[in-house]
Design an enzyme around this catalytic site. Structure first.
Site, PDB file in Angstrom:
ATOM      1  N   GLU A 284       4.074  -3.910   7.342  1.00 36.19           N
ATOM      2  CA  GLU A 284       4.385  -2.503   7.103  1.00 36.19           C
ATOM      3  C   GLU A 284       4.794  -1.815   8.406  1.00 36.19           C
ATOM      4  O   GLU A 284       4.141  -1.960   9.440  1.00 36.19           O
ATOM      5  CB  GLU A 284       3.152  -1.816   6.511  1.00 36.19           C
TER       6      GLU A 284
ATOM      7  N   LYS B  27       6.202   4.191  -1.322  1.00 31.48           N
ATOM      8  CA  LYS B  27       4.784   3.897  -1.483  1.00 31.48           C
ATOM      9  C   LYS B  27       4.113   4.913  -2.404  1.00 31.48           C
ATOM     10  O   LYS B  27       4.178   6.120  -2.175  1.00 31.48           O
ATOM     11  CB  LYS B  27       4.120   3.892  -0.109  1.00 31.48           C
TER      12      LYS B  27
ATOM     13  N   CYS C  16       0.917  -1.866   1.206  1.00 34.43           N
ATOM     14  CA  CYS C  16      -0.423  -1.699   1.760  1.00 34.43           C
ATOM     15  C   CYS C  16      -1.431  -1.125   0.762  1.00 34.43           C
ATOM     16  O   CYS C  16      -1.903  -1.844  -0.097  1.00 34.43           O
ATOM     17  CB  CYS C  16      -0.369  -0.878   3.038  1.00 34.43           C
TER      18      CYS C  16
END
Length: 284
Positions: free
Chosen positions: A42, A115, A152
Site C-alpha cells: 500500500e 478504499k 489494507c
C-alpha cells in the site's frame, strides 16, 4: 497455471524516485521469474504518512491518470507481459482517496478502486487524509485472471472478500501497510492479520495475495515498525509462501485456476447460501 507474487520493501521518506526504482527493480525480477501478476504494498511511493496528522502530506497526492507513475508502469507492464495493481494517494475534484488501479499486461489502465474502509487510531490516522471510497468493491478482468483488489483495512472485513468472490474474482489481492501499535508496544497483530486472511481464503475457496511494507518509519513522536510477512495463501487456507519481517524482494507461487474453480463449485458453500437470512446484518 498462473504465477502470482507478493513483494515488500522499505519505503523512504521524501524519496519518490528511490521508492519507484525499488519497485521497478522488484518488478523486473518478477518478470525474469515469469510472474504473471505482481502485488506491491500500500502507498509504496512514499513513507506511510498517515502515522501523524500533517496537512503538508496532502502534497503527496497525485491525479489519475495524468501523473507519470501510470505511464511508467504502463510501459513496463506492456514490455514485460505482466499485470501490476498500483496503490496510490489520489486527489480527485477536491477530495482525497486511498486508491488502486490495475495495469494489465498490455499496458491498459483499469477503472479506479477507492478504499472502502478507512481506519482511525494511534499511528494510523487515515480518516484525516482519505474520504471513504465511493466506487464499491471491484473486480478486474486481466490477461491472466479475473482478480479482486481491496486495500489494507478492507482485508479485515469478511463481507469484502465474499462480495469480490461472488463478483467473479479468481484471486484476491490486498496491498497493506501495518506494523507496530504506537499506543501499545506489546501488541503484535501479525498473527491476527494472517489468520483473518486465512479465514477469507478458506471460507471462499480462493487464493489470497497480501503485500506489506517493512522497515522503521519515524514522524514527529510516532515510530512504527512495519512487520512485513507478505504472504500467499491457497484456496483451502494454507500459507504457501511467506516473507519475514525484514527482507525485501518477492515470493511467488503457481495456481491452477481451473482446478480451484472446480473445487469451489464442488464444495457447495455458494450453492447453499441463504441470502434471505443475511439481511439482518444490515440492521446492526
Amino acid at each position: 497455471m498462473i504465477k502470482v507474487a507478493s513483494s515488500q520493501f522499505a519505503s523512504s521518506k521524501n524519496n519518490f524516485d528511490g521508492n519507484m526504482n525499488k519497485a521497478l527493480e522488484i518488478a523486473k525480477k518478477a518478470s525474469d521469474e515469469n510472474v504473471n501478476i505482481l502485488l506491491f504494498q500500500e502507498l509504496f511511493q512514499s513513507e506511510y504518512f498517515c502515522s501523524t496528522k500533517n496537512e503538508d502530506f496532502f502534497e503527496l497526492a497525485i491525479e489519475f491518470p495524468t501523473h507519470n507513475i501510470f505511464q511508467i508502469f504502463s510501459n513496463f507492464c506492456k514490455s514485460n507481459n505482466i499485470v501490476v495493481p498500483i496503490s496510490f494517494f489520489e486527489k480527485y475534484q477536491g477530495k482525497y482517496f486511498n486508491s488502486l488501479v490495475v495495469i494489465d499486461a498490455d499496458g491498459s489502465l483499469s477503472d479506479i478502486y477507492r478504499k472502502s474502509h478507512i481506519p482511525e487510531g494511534p499511528g494510523y490516522n487515515e480518516k484525516f487524509y482519505f474520504s471513504p471510497g465511493d466506487t464499491g468493491f471491484k473486480v478486474f478482468n486481466t490477461k491472466f485472471a479475473t482478480i479482486g483488489c481491496a486495500i489494507c483495512w478492507d482485508q479485515w472485513f469478511p463481507e469484502c472478500a465474499r462480495i469480490l468472490t461472488m463478483q467473479g474474482a479468481e484471486i484476491l489481492f490486498y496491498p497493506t501497510a501495518i506494523g507496530s501499535e504506537p499506543q501499545d508496544p506489546d501488541l503484535d497483530s501479525r498473527k491476527h492479520w494472517r489468520n483473518v486472511m486465512i479465514g477469507h481464503a478458506a471460507a471462499n475457496q480462493i487464493p489470497i495475495v497480501a503485500s506489506n511494507r517493512v522497515g522503521i518509519e519515524n514522524e514527529k513522536d510516532i515510530t512504527i515498525k512495519f512487520y512485513g510477512n507478505s504472504l500467499i495463501i491457497d484456496h483451502v487456507g494454507d500459507v504457501v509462501s511467506q516473507m519475514n519481517e525484514e527482507e525485501e524482494g518477492l515470493r511467488s507461487h503457481d495456481f491452477n485456476i481451473e482446478e480451484i474453480r472446480n473445487y469451489r463449485q464442488s464444495w457447495g458453500n455458494f450453492r447453499d447460501r441463504r441470502p434471505d437470512l443475511y439481511k439482518k446484518i444490515c440492521d446492526f
